[in-house]
Design an enzyme around this catalytic site. Sequence first.
Site, PDB file in Angstrom:
ATOM      1  N   ASP A  21       0.888  -1.321  -0.012  1.00 24.78           N
ATOM      2  CA  ASP A  21      -0.049  -0.101   0.154  1.00 24.78           C
ATOM      3  C   ASP A  21       1.005   1.249  -0.195  1.00 24.78           C
ATOM      4  O   ASP A  21       2.081   1.077   0.076  1.00 24.78           O
ATOM      5  CB  ASP A  21      -0.999   0.097   1.167  1.00 24.78           C
ATOM      6  CG  ASP A  21      -0.314  -0.003   2.570  1.00 24.78           C
ATOM      7  OD1 ASP A  21       0.974   0.304   2.639  1.00 24.78           O
ATOM      8  OD2 ASP A  21      -0.818  -0.311   3.482  1.00 24.78           O
ATOM      9  N   ALA A  22       0.438   2.474   0.188  1.00 21.46           N
ATOM     10  CA  ALA A  22       1.023   3.608   0.102  1.00 21.46           C
ATOM     11  C   ALA A  22       2.153   3.730   1.307  1.00 21.46           C
ATOM     12  O   ALA A  22       3.266   4.663   0.875  1.00 21.46           O
ATOM     13  CB  ALA A  22       0.183   4.703   0.291  1.00 21.46           C
TER      14      ALA A  22
END
Length: 144
Positions: A21-22
């Site tokens: 994810d980020a």
Amino acid sequence: MTELISNSFVLPIRVYIEDTDAGGIVFHANYLNYMERARTEWLRSHGIGLRVGLADNVSYVVQRMELYYRAPAKLDDLLEVRAVPISFGRVWMKFREQVVRQCDQKLLCEASVTVACVTMDTGRPRRLPANMISLLEQQVQQNP
């Protein structure tokens, strides 16, 4: 803490940016992909290819899965995905699987996965093929 599986098939997997994810943490659903690969490679390591089964109208589908996420895997981690069959019936097989960070052997995720054998054209349950039964009889006895 759960004990690490011994005498299991181990598939090494590197965590790439596309897995995260980020924040650089592995997206939870990607553990399912890792485990699917480990089960598939376990079969291949014992001479059972999925293409042959598909040609014979045989497919395997996940029927039930229980996961416990213990700690996150992160970008660039080298993981060991461990898979071992623990039981089976006429139309199903059950695996215990773990995702472990290689450098410190920390258990990150573990799962119980039941895979059903079905016919490709109807999706209905069917008996496991004889070669699969034979393999499971050997493997489950080794890993009670």
